[in-house]
Design a protein around this motif. Sequence first.
Motif, PDB file in Angstrom:
ATOM      1  N   THR A  51      65.956  37.854 -22.433  1.00 42.51           N
ATOM      2  CA  THR A  51      64.646  38.513 -22.411  1.00 42.51           C
ATOM      3  C   THR A  51      64.708  39.874 -23.095  1.00 42.51           C
ATOM      4  N   VAL A  52      65.798  40.597 -22.887  1.00 46.97           N
ATOM      5  CA  VAL A  52      65.968  41.892 -23.556  1.00 46.97           C
ATOM      6  C   VAL A  52      66.075  41.698 -25.076  1.00 46.97           C
ATOM      7  N   LEU A  53      66.777  40.645 -25.498  1.00 53.94           N
ATOM      8  CA  LEU A  53      66.868  40.346 -26.932  1.00 53.94           C
ATOM      9  C   LEU A  53      65.486  40.063 -27.533  1.00 53.94           C
ATOM     10  N   ILE A  54      64.676  39.317 -26.795  1.00 51.96           N
ATOM     11  CA  ILE A  54      63.320  39.007 -27.262  1.00 51.96           C
ATOM     12  C   ILE A  54      62.496  40.285 -27.366  1.00 51.96           C
ATOM     13  N   THR A 124      75.415  39.494 -12.289  1.00 56.39           N
ATOM     14  CA  THR A 124      74.236  39.146 -13.081  1.00 56.39           C
ATOM     15  C   THR A 124      74.102  40.080 -14.272  1.00 56.39           C
ATOM     16  N   TYR A 125      74.268  41.374 -14.024  1.00 55.03           N
ATOM     17  CA  TYR A 125      74.161  42.345 -15.106  1.00 55.03           C
ATOM     18  C   TYR A 125      75.326  42.218 -16.085  1.00 55.03           C
ATOM     19  N   HIS A 126      76.465  41.782 -15.583  1.00 55.61           N
ATOM     20  CA  HIS A 126      77.609  41.566 -16.470  1.00 55.61           C
ATOM     21  C   HIS A 126      77.298  40.459 -17.469  1.00 55.61           C
ATOM     22  N   VAL A 127      76.778  39.344 -16.982  1.00 54.96           N
ATOM     23  CA  VAL A 127      76.412  38.238 -17.870  1.00 54.96           C
ATOM     24  C   VAL A 127      75.315  38.681 -18.832  1.00 54.96           C
ATOM     25  N   ALA A 128      74.314  39.420 -18.319  1.00 53.41           N
ATOM     26  CA  ALA A 128      73.213  39.883 -19.160  1.00 53.41           C
ATOM     27  C   ALA A 128      73.711  40.808 -20.268  1.00 53.41           C
ATOM     28  N   SER A 129      74.635  41.694 -19.933  1.00 55.83           N
ATOM     29  CA  SER A 129      75.138  42.635 -20.940  1.00 55.83           C
ATOM     30  C   SER A 129      75.931  41.912 -22.018  1.00 55.83           C
ATOM     31  N   VAL A 130      76.708  40.883 -21.629  1.00 58.89           N
ATOM     32  CA  VAL A 130      77.457  40.108 -22.616  1.00 58.89           C
ATOM     33  C   VAL A 130      76.493  39.329 -23.512  1.00 58.89           C
ATOM     34  N   THR A 131      75.460  38.758 -22.906  1.00 57.85           N
ATOM     35  CA  THR A 131      74.456  38.015 -23.685  1.00 57.85           C
ATOM     36  C   THR A 131      73.783  38.919 -24.708  1.00 57.85           C
ATOM     37  N   PHE A 132      73.422  40.123 -24.280  1.00 56.48           N
ATOM     38  CA  PHE A 132      72.756  41.050 -25.192  1.00 56.48           C
ATOM     39  C   PHE A 132      73.712  41.549 -26.274  1.00 56.48           C
ATOM     40  N   ALA A 133      74.930  41.894 -25.873  1.00 55.42           N
ATOM     41  CA  ALA A 133      75.901  42.408 -26.834  1.00 55.42           C
ATOM     42  C   ALA A 133      76.252  41.372 -27.892  1.00 55.42           C
ATOM     43  N   ASN A 134      76.153  40.100 -27.516  1.00 47.68           N
ATOM     44  CA  ASN A 134      76.474  39.014 -28.447  1.00 47.68           C
ATOM     45  C   ASN A 134      75.264  38.586 -29.279  1.00 47.68           C
ATOM     46  N   GLY A 135      74.159  39.341 -29.150  1.00 48.47           N
ATOM     47  CA  GLY A 135      72.900  38.913 -29.760  1.00 48.47           C
ATOM     48  C   GLY A 135      72.513  39.596 -31.045  1.00 48.47           C
ATOM     49  N   GLY A 136      73.491  40.161 -31.756  1.00 47.47           N
ATOM     50  CA  GLY A 136      73.156  40.811 -33.017  1.00 47.47           C
ATOM     51  C   GLY A 136      72.508  39.857 -34.007  1.00 47.47           C
ATOM     52  N   ASP A 137      73.081  38.670 -34.143  1.00 48.27           N
ATOM     53  CA  ASP A 137      72.500  37.660 -35.036  1.00 48.27           C
ATOM     54  C   ASP A 137      71.126  37.219 -34.553  1.00 48.27           C
ATOM     55  N   ASN A 138      70.966  37.141 -33.217  1.00 46.23           N
ATOM     56  CA  ASN A 138      69.674  36.720 -32.666  1.00 46.23           C
ATOM     57  C   ASN A 138      68.559  37.633 -33.147  1.00 46.23           C
ATOM     58  N   ILE A 139      68.771  38.948 -33.008  1.00 43.65           N
ATOM     59  CA  ILE A 139      67.732  39.896 -33.415  1.00 43.65           C
ATOM     60  C   ILE A 139      67.484  39.804 -34.914  1.00 43.65           C
ATOM     61  N   GLY A 140      68.554  39.669 -35.687  1.00 46.74           N
ATOM     62  CA  GLY A 140      68.415  39.561 -37.133  1.00 46.74           C
ATOM     63  C   GLY A 140      67.599  38.350 -37.560  1.00 46.74           C
ATOM     64  N   ILE A 141      67.671  37.255 -36.761  1.00 43.93           N
ATOM     65  CA  ILE A 141      66.913  36.038 -37.074  1.00 43.93           C
ATOM     66  C   ILE A 141      65.506  36.100 -36.490  1.00 43.93           C
ATOM     67  N   TYR A 142      65.384  36.590 -35.254  1.00 49.49           N
ATOM     68  CA  TYR A 142      64.099  36.548 -34.567  1.00 49.49           C
ATOM     69  C   TYR A 142      63.078  37.511 -35.161  1.00 49.49           C
ATOM     70  N   VAL A 143      63.520  38.683 -35.638  1.00 51.88           N
ATOM     71  CA  VAL A 143      62.567  39.647 -36.197  1.00 51.88           C
ATOM     72  C   VAL A 143      61.777  39.048 -37.359  1.00 51.88           C
ATOM     73  N   PRO A 144      62.431  38.481 -38.389  1.00 55.48           N
ATOM     74  CA  PRO A 144      61.630  37.876 -39.465  1.00 55.48           C
ATOM     75  C   PRO A 144      60.850  36.644 -39.014  1.00 55.48           C
ATOM     76  N   LEU A 145      61.406  35.874 -38.066  1.00 60.64           N
ATOM     77  CA  LEU A 145      60.690  34.698 -37.571  1.00 60.64           C
ATOM     78  C   LEU A 145      59.410  35.112 -36.857  1.00 60.64           C
ATOM     79  N   PHE A 146      59.492  36.116 -35.999  1.00 59.13           N
ATOM     80  CA  PHE A 146      58.308  36.599 -35.281  1.00 59.13           C
ATOM     81  C   PHE A 146      57.311  37.236 -36.254  1.00 59.13           C
ATOM     82  N   ALA A 147      57.843  37.970 -37.240  1.00 58.53           N
ATOM     83  CA  ALA A 147      56.963  38.650 -38.190  1.00 58.53           C
ATOM     84  C   ALA A 147      56.145  37.669 -39.017  1.00 58.53           C
ATOM     85  N   SER A 148      56.682  36.488 -39.246  1.00 56.65           N
ATOM     86  CA  SER A 148      55.979  35.492 -40.064  1.00 56.65           C
ATOM     87  C   SER A 148      55.116  34.557 -39.220  1.00 56.65           C
ATOM     88  N   SER A 149      55.008  34.832 -37.916  1.00 62.35           N
ATOM     89  CA  SER A 149      54.250  33.966 -37.004  1.00 62.35           C
ATOM     90  C   SER A 149      52.944  34.618 -36.580  1.00 62.35           C
TER      91      SER A 149
END
Length: 218
Positions: A51-54, A124-149
């Motif tokens: 959710t934080v990545l989104i 819970t926060y440990h898992v969340a922090s790892v998920t977010f820290a591993n999400g660099g590619d996610n943000i790089g992909i989602y930003v242009p995808l959201f922008a074109s929607s």
Amino acid sequence: MSWFAQAIIAGVTSFVATNIDDIVILMLFFAQVNSTFRIRHIVAGQYLGFTVLIAASLPGFFGGLVLPRPWIGLLGLVPIFIGVNHLLNWQKDENEVQTVSDELNSSKNSSSAMSIASLLAPQTYHVASVTFANGGDNIGIYVPLFASSNLASLAVILSVFFLFVGVWCYVAYQLTRHPVIARVFTRYGKRIVPFVLIGLGLYILIESGSYQLLPSFR
């Protein structure tokens, strides 16, 4: 093809392409159930981190409301670049996945009942922090995808995303119970990712009409 079907396909392909490595990390977490984590910690943490990545990617959508779509579509070059980078670093990525897979095979797994009171536990926060820290590619992909929607497509894509977070958790948990399948998945699953990312980038470029910026298409 209808906009609804296009949005579903875009949501599924972008989620799978950006979360292949996440499923390996989830497998490692699930392999530590009862010793360190509970199932509720992992599922809640994964949803929280995602959710934080989104939220970090949503400015792309609002930027798309202001800037012309063809220019926004040029952000489709980002997933193409990431995909090419994965191809160039193929061996390094495979070694990292294999390391996690080896750690997974030496761990244990179990299950636990849901308890709302413990969803705010440190695990819970440990898992969340790892998920977010591993999400660099996610943000790089989602930003242009959201922008074109548009708003309707964004709603469909986000619905697919949050549905697949649950699917990903379930698949990762099941894979921890079948080490052979897990080994095959982690070894070969990431090989398709670069091509999916490149295809997604091309989809964004074409869907946004960015090719019109080229002199020959004016």
